[in-house]
Design a protein around this motif. Sequence first.
Motif, PDB file in Angstrom:
ATOM      1  N   MET A   1      54.516  81.118 -37.892  1.00 20.77           N
ATOM      2  CA  MET A   1      53.268  80.638 -37.250  1.00 20.77           C
ATOM      3  C   MET A   1      52.075  80.945 -38.167  1.00 20.77           C
ATOM      4  N   GLY A   2      51.200  80.002 -38.330  1.00 27.89           N
ATOM      5  CA  GLY A   2      49.980  80.270 -39.080  1.00 27.89           C
ATOM      6  C   GLY A   2      49.017  81.071 -38.222  1.00 27.89           C
ATOM      7  N   ASN A   3      48.645  82.249 -38.696  1.00 26.39           N
ATOM      8  CA  ASN A   3      47.879  83.162 -37.847  1.00 26.39           C
ATOM      9  C   ASN A   3      46.411  83.281 -38.245  1.00 26.39           C
ATOM     10  N   THR A   4      45.975  82.469 -39.194  1.00 22.83           N
ATOM     11  CA  THR A   4      44.617  82.642 -39.695  1.00 22.83           C
ATOM     12  C   THR A   4      43.564  82.389 -38.631  1.00 22.83           C
ATOM     13  N   ASN A   5      43.801  81.405 -37.760  1.00 22.06           N
ATOM     14  CA  ASN A   5      42.795  81.130 -36.734  1.00 22.06           C
ATOM     15  C   ASN A   5      43.349  81.390 -35.330  1.00 22.06           C
ATOM     16  N   LYS A   6      44.386  82.243 -35.284  1.00 20.22           N
ATOM     17  CA  LYS A   6      45.010  82.571 -34.004  1.00 20.22           C
ATOM     18  C   LYS A   6      44.785  84.046 -33.672  1.00 20.22           C
ATOM     19  N   TYR A   7      44.733  84.320 -32.388  1.00 18.19           N
ATOM     20  CA  TYR A   7      44.465  85.673 -31.902  1.00 18.19           C
ATOM     21  C   TYR A   7      45.309  85.924 -30.657  1.00 18.19           C
ATOM     22  N   ILE A   8      45.399  87.187 -30.286  1.00 16.45           N
ATOM     23  CA  ILE A   8      46.075  87.565 -29.035  1.00 16.45           C
ATOM     24  C   ILE A   8      45.013  88.074 -28.062  1.00 16.45           C
ATOM     25  N   LEU A   9      45.104  87.628 -26.819  1.00  8.26           N
ATOM     26  CA  LEU A   9      44.210  88.097 -25.769  1.00  8.26           C
ATOM     27  C   LEU A   9      44.966  89.093 -24.893  1.00  8.26           C
ATOM     28  N   ALA A  10      44.478  90.330 -24.849  1.00  7.87           N
ATOM     29  CA  ALA A  10      45.079  91.361 -24.000  1.00  7.87           C
ATOM     30  C   ALA A  10      44.207  91.562 -22.769  1.00  7.87           C
ATOM     31  N   LEU A  11      44.836  91.526 -21.605  1.00  3.96           N
ATOM     32  CA  LEU A  11      44.145  91.783 -20.345  1.00  3.96           C
ATOM     33  C   LEU A  11      44.570  93.166 -19.860  1.00  3.96           C
ATOM     34  N   ASP A  12      43.598  94.042 -19.711  1.00  2.55           N
ATOM     35  CA  ASP A  12      43.854  95.429 -19.319  1.00  2.55           C
ATOM     36  C   ASP A  12      43.219  95.647 -17.948  1.00  2.55           C
ATOM     37  N   ALA A  67      34.963  83.676 -25.335  1.00  3.25           N
ATOM     38  CA  ALA A  67      33.705  82.978 -25.676  1.00  3.25           C
ATOM     39  C   ALA A  67      32.852  83.790 -26.649  1.00  3.25           C
ATOM     40  N   LYS A  68      32.799  85.115 -26.431  1.00  6.21           N
ATOM     41  CA  LYS A  68      32.002  85.989 -27.317  1.00  6.21           C
ATOM     42  C   LYS A  68      32.481  85.907 -28.758  1.00  6.21           C
ATOM     43  N   ALA A  69      33.786  85.672 -28.934  1.00 10.97           N
ATOM     44  CA  ALA A  69      34.350  85.583 -30.287  1.00 10.97           C
ATOM     45  C   ALA A  69      34.149  84.200 -30.890  1.00 10.97           C
ATOM     46  N   GLY A  70      33.536  83.291 -30.108  1.00 11.64           N
ATOM     47  CA  GLY A  70      33.356  81.922 -30.583  1.00 11.64           C
ATOM     48  C   GLY A  70      34.660  81.148 -30.629  1.00 11.64           C
ATOM     49  N   LEU A  71      35.602  81.535 -29.760  1.00  9.78           N
ATOM     50  CA  LEU A  71      36.922  80.923 -29.751  1.00  9.78           C
ATOM     51  C   LEU A  71      37.097  80.079 -28.492  1.00  9.78           C
ATOM     52  N   ASN A  72      38.216  79.375 -28.430  1.00 11.81           N
ATOM     53  CA  ASN A  72      38.619  78.718 -27.192  1.00 11.81           C
ATOM     54  C   ASN A  72      40.116  78.921 -27.011  1.00 11.81           C
ATOM     55  N   GLY A  73      40.669  78.324 -25.965  1.00 10.75           N
ATOM     56  CA  GLY A  73      42.080  78.540 -25.653  1.00 10.75           C
ATOM     57  C   GLY A  73      43.019  78.162 -26.780  1.00 10.75           C
ATOM     58  N   GLN A  74      42.625  77.197 -27.609  1.00  8.78           N
ATOM     59  CA  GLN A  74      43.498  76.778 -28.708  1.00  8.78           C
ATOM     60  C   GLN A  74      43.672  77.873 -29.754  1.00  8.78           C
ATOM     61  N   ASN A  75      42.726  78.802 -29.796  1.00  9.12           N
ATOM     62  CA  ASN A  75      42.814  79.900 -30.771  1.00  9.12           C
ATOM     63  C   ASN A  75      43.662  81.064 -30.276  1.00  9.12           C
ATOM     64  N   ILE A  76      44.042  81.052 -28.999  1.00 11.64           N
ATOM     65  CA  ILE A  76      44.779  82.184 -28.433  1.00 11.64           C
ATOM     66  C   ILE A  76      46.270  81.889 -28.475  1.00 11.64           C
ATOM     67  N   ALA A  77      47.000  82.663 -29.282  1.00  5.29           N
ATOM     68  CA  ALA A  77      48.443  82.439 -29.444  1.00  5.29           C
ATOM     69  C   ALA A  77      49.213  82.856 -28.196  1.00  5.29           C
ATOM     70  N   ALA A  78      48.721  83.893 -27.526  1.00  2.00           N
ATOM     71  CA  ALA A  78      49.410  84.369 -26.318  1.00  2.00           C
ATOM     72  C   ALA A  78      48.515  85.358 -25.586  1.00  2.00           C
ATOM     73  N   ILE A  79      48.854  85.572 -24.309  1.00  2.00           N
ATOM     74  CA  ILE A  79      48.178  86.578 -23.478  1.00  2.00           C
ATOM     75  C   ILE A  79      49.176  87.678 -23.155  1.00  2.00           C
ATOM     76  N   GLY A  80      48.722  88.917 -23.300  1.00  2.00           N
ATOM     77  CA  GLY A  80      49.502  90.073 -22.864  1.00  2.00           C
ATOM     78  C   GLY A  80      48.777  90.747 -21.710  1.00  2.00           C
ATOM     79  N   ILE A 238      47.884  78.455 -22.153  1.00  2.00           N
ATOM     80  CA  ILE A 238      48.187  79.567 -23.064  1.00  2.00           C
ATOM     81  C   ILE A 238      49.414  80.301 -22.544  1.00  2.00           C
ATOM     82  N   PRO A 239      50.395  80.593 -23.421  1.00  2.00           N
ATOM     83  CA  PRO A 239      51.559  81.339 -22.936  1.00  2.00           C
ATOM     84  C   PRO A 239      51.204  82.778 -22.556  1.00  2.00           C
ATOM     85  N   ILE A 240      51.691  83.220 -21.398  1.00  2.00           N
ATOM     86  CA  ILE A 240      51.665  84.644 -21.039  1.00  2.00           C
ATOM     87  C   ILE A 240      53.000  85.198 -21.503  1.00  2.00           C
TER      88      ILE A 240
END
Length: 500
Positions: A1-12, A67-80, A238-240
């Motif tokens: 997977m190309g990870n340059t513009n991808k991120y993980i969103l963690a919900l705590d 939003a604060k990161a200037g990203l949208n759902g397409q930039n999120i590879a997965a949610i944990g 987005i995949p959980i």
Amino acid sequence: MGNTNKYILALDQGTTSSRAIVFDHHGQIVTSAQKPFEQLFPKPGWVEHDPNEIWSTQAGVAAEAVAKAGLNGQNIAAIGITNQRETTIVWDRITGQPVYNAIVWQDRRTSKFCDDLNEKGYAEAIRKKTGLVIDAYFSATKINWILENIPGTRQRAEKGELCFGTVDSWLTWKFTQGKIHITDVTNASRTMLFNIHTLQWDPELLKIFDIPLGMLPEVKSCSEIYCETATTLFATKIPIAGIAGDQQAALFGQLCTNEGMAKNTYGTGCFMVMNTGSKPVESKNNLLTTIGWKIGNNTTYALEGSVFVAGAAIQWLRDGINMISHSSESETLANQVTDNGGVYFVPALTGLGAPYWDQYARGTIVGITRGTTSAHITRAALESIAFQSYDVLKSMESDAGKPTLELRVDGGAVANNFLMQFQADICGSKVVRPQILETTALGAAYLAGLAVGFWDGLDDLKNHWAVDKTFSPGMEKSVIADYLKQWHKAVDRSRNWIEK
């Protein structure tokens, strides 16, 4: 997977606030957002949350962090997802509306029911299957209370109309608009209904607690693609892909991936967890045997000791008796005196956890004289966190059969250098504080990222772990011995305070 513009969103999703953190491929925090929510105390010993407020705050900070990161759902590879464990929610399968508030892990309303179970001789059977002691802490007695006390719920549950879930189940249900009713093995292992050897809901336990199987979620591993989001929160699905209870997530986030490694999280409570490898270790010291995580077909087990009140003792100094106006003041105040002046604070504000398991203990401050100041009491409160952690660590070392050379630490209170140094001194072990303190969220991110190929494996993750500061023990043994002697005397004074 190309990870340059991808991120993980963690919900705590924690006990007092909902947080969301965006992590990059190096395991670094890009942005975060946090929102507190209301703590409800309807009666002494009762603690509740509004499940809809849990959802609204968690959804809100998820959108805010992205939003604060200037990203949208397409930039999120997965949610944990990681969450406060044991907290119990029951809701309508069709409408999604809770039948009652969430009963929080700290809640003690089912103490009498636990006594009855002990008197009936169920303790050994429950411990052998679940690794847990009978206590109001866990979810099973809370579910039973809702079914017994909220009119109509038992009948509805038996008809299959109600769902039970810990907070992870509630969030995945809401994110998928009711399509998915799941949990993971770590959260399941804290319900007192799950057999940690067979990895199944246990029929005998369901019978003991009188809970219909149809209420319970499907149990999954900690790292797999469970579902995709179906809400309008993000324009894209987005995949959980990762779920673990908060303490197990922190153990993974601290990369305590080898047998014998341990971490302590200093939050509302203190939670010490040790990786015991592929086999559960039966505790002889009133610790909990639990599941650390399951990835693929491999299950890792752990020993855990829970201190119910740690950071909450400092919150009480701030909010309960207005001794301080901000938690960070505690370190400054504690350093104003050279010792505790003979004052010991046992913060059994919701009973005592491991290794005492005394639900009838209550908070005690002893050794007060005319010379006692707010600095002494504040110092005693901080020391109590270290003393309680010491009691758990020594029990853990006894069960594991070896000393702990290094304790990895995380959570809000580890920014307090006084507390960390005192912890190292009292335990006689190195205390290691990592650069990334958000290890609970990081663990959830790692689990999700592994499932979608964002990271290649454990070796990839280990490259990211870095030390901020190591605290080495330096206190004389005779001083430590005196501290511990007085501490244990104070604990004895606090025990069995409430009449059964």
